[in-house]
Motif scaffolding. Structure first.
Motif, PDB file in Angstrom:
ATOM      1  N   ASP A   1       0.831  -1.231  -0.133  1.00 14.32           N
ATOM      2  CA  ASP A   1      -0.109  -0.127  -0.187  1.00 14.32           C
ATOM      3  C   ASP A   1       1.149   1.225   0.104  1.00 14.32           C
TER       4      ASP A   1
ATOM      5  N   GLN B   1      -6.256  -1.444 -10.481  1.00 16.53           N
ATOM      6  CA  GLN B   1      -6.471  -2.559  -9.408  1.00 16.53           C
ATOM      7  C   GLN B   1      -5.480  -2.373  -8.158  1.00 16.53           C
TER       8      GLN B   1
ATOM      9  N   ALA C   1      -6.214   0.391  -6.209  1.00 15.97           N
ATOM     10  CA  ALA C   1      -7.679   0.159  -5.358  1.00 15.97           C
ATOM     11  C   ALA C   1      -7.538  -0.848  -4.218  1.00 15.97           C
ATOM     12  N   ASP C   2      -6.804  -2.121  -4.634  1.00 17.72           N
ATOM     13  CA  ASP C   2      -6.805  -2.970  -3.732  1.00 17.72           C
ATOM     14  C   ASP C   2      -5.279  -3.871  -3.781  1.00 17.72           C
TER      15      ASP C   2
ATOM     16  N   TYR D   1      -3.347  -5.611  -1.788  1.00 16.55           N
ATOM     17  CA  TYR D   1      -3.169  -6.876  -1.168  1.00 16.55           C
ATOM     18  C   TYR D   1      -4.365  -7.717  -1.844  1.00 16.55           C
ATOM     19  N   GLY D   2      -5.070  -7.469  -2.595  1.00 16.82           N
ATOM     20  CA  GLY D   2      -6.233  -8.356  -2.784  1.00 16.82           C
ATOM     21  C   GLY D   2      -5.845  -8.338  -4.533  1.00 16.82           C
ATOM     22  N   GLU D   3      -7.200  -7.913  -5.307  1.00 12.23           N
ATOM     23  CA  GLU D   3      -7.347  -7.952  -6.634  1.00 12.23           C
ATOM     24  C   GLU D   3      -6.005  -7.248  -7.265  1.00 12.23           C
TER      25      GLU D   3
END
Length: 129
Positions: free
Chosen positions: A30, A90, A93-94, A96-98
Motif C-alpha cells: 500500500d 486495481q 484500489a486493492d 493486497y487483494g485484486e
C-alpha cells in the motif's frame, strides 16, 4: 498512514508476499502504490520465467514514473494477474487483494520462504524512517 497487513512477508523494495496453497502470491505494498500514484501499466514476467530473489521481475508505471518490480523470493512464475493488463488501477484500489501481480512456486516450503522476509513490524520501521 499506509496499510501493512499482518501475515505477509515484506521486502525492502516494497513488495509483499503471501503463501497460498503451496505458492507465493506477490504484489506491491500500500505504501508503494501511494508513492507511485495512479498506476497505468504493469509489466510482469511470463509464466514459466525463473525469478531470483531481490532481482527485477518487471516494471510498474504510474503517471509519475516507471519503477522496477523486485521478486522477494526465488522461484518459477506459475500465474500472472492478467486482469491488470486491462485494469492496472486495481493495484491502487486493492494492493493486497485484486491488485496482486504474480504467483511463484518455490523450492521447499512456501510458508518458510515468506517467513524469511521482513515482518510487518520490520517493514513499518523501514517506511517510518
Amino acid at each position: 498512514m499506509s496499510e501493512i497487513k499482518a501475515g505477509l512477508g515484506y521486502s525492502e523494495e516494497h513488495e509483499w508476499a503471501e503463501a497460498k496453497s503451496g505458492v507465493i502470491r506477490i504484489g506491491i505494498t500500500d505504501y508503494a502504490q501511494h508513492q507511485l500514484g495512479d498506476i497505468v501499466f504493469v509489466e510482469f514476467p511470463e509464466v514459466g520465467a525463473t525469478l531470483e530473489a531481490n532481482q527485477p521481475m518487471g516494471t510498474i508505471e504510474s503517471v509519475k514514473t516507471v519503477s522496477d518490480l523486485f521478486s522477494p523470493v526465488s522461484g518459477t512464475v506459475v500465474k500472472v494477474n492478467e486482469a491488470l493488463l486491462d485494469s492496472p488501477e486495481q493495484v491502487n484500489a486493492d494492493p493486497y487483494g485484486e491488485g496482486w501481480i504474480v504467483e511463484v512456486e518455490v523450492e521447499g516450503d512456501a510458508a518458510e520462504a515468506v517467513a524469511a522476509l521482513l515482518t510487518p513490524e520490520q517493514y513499518e520501521a523501514i517506511i517510518s524512517r
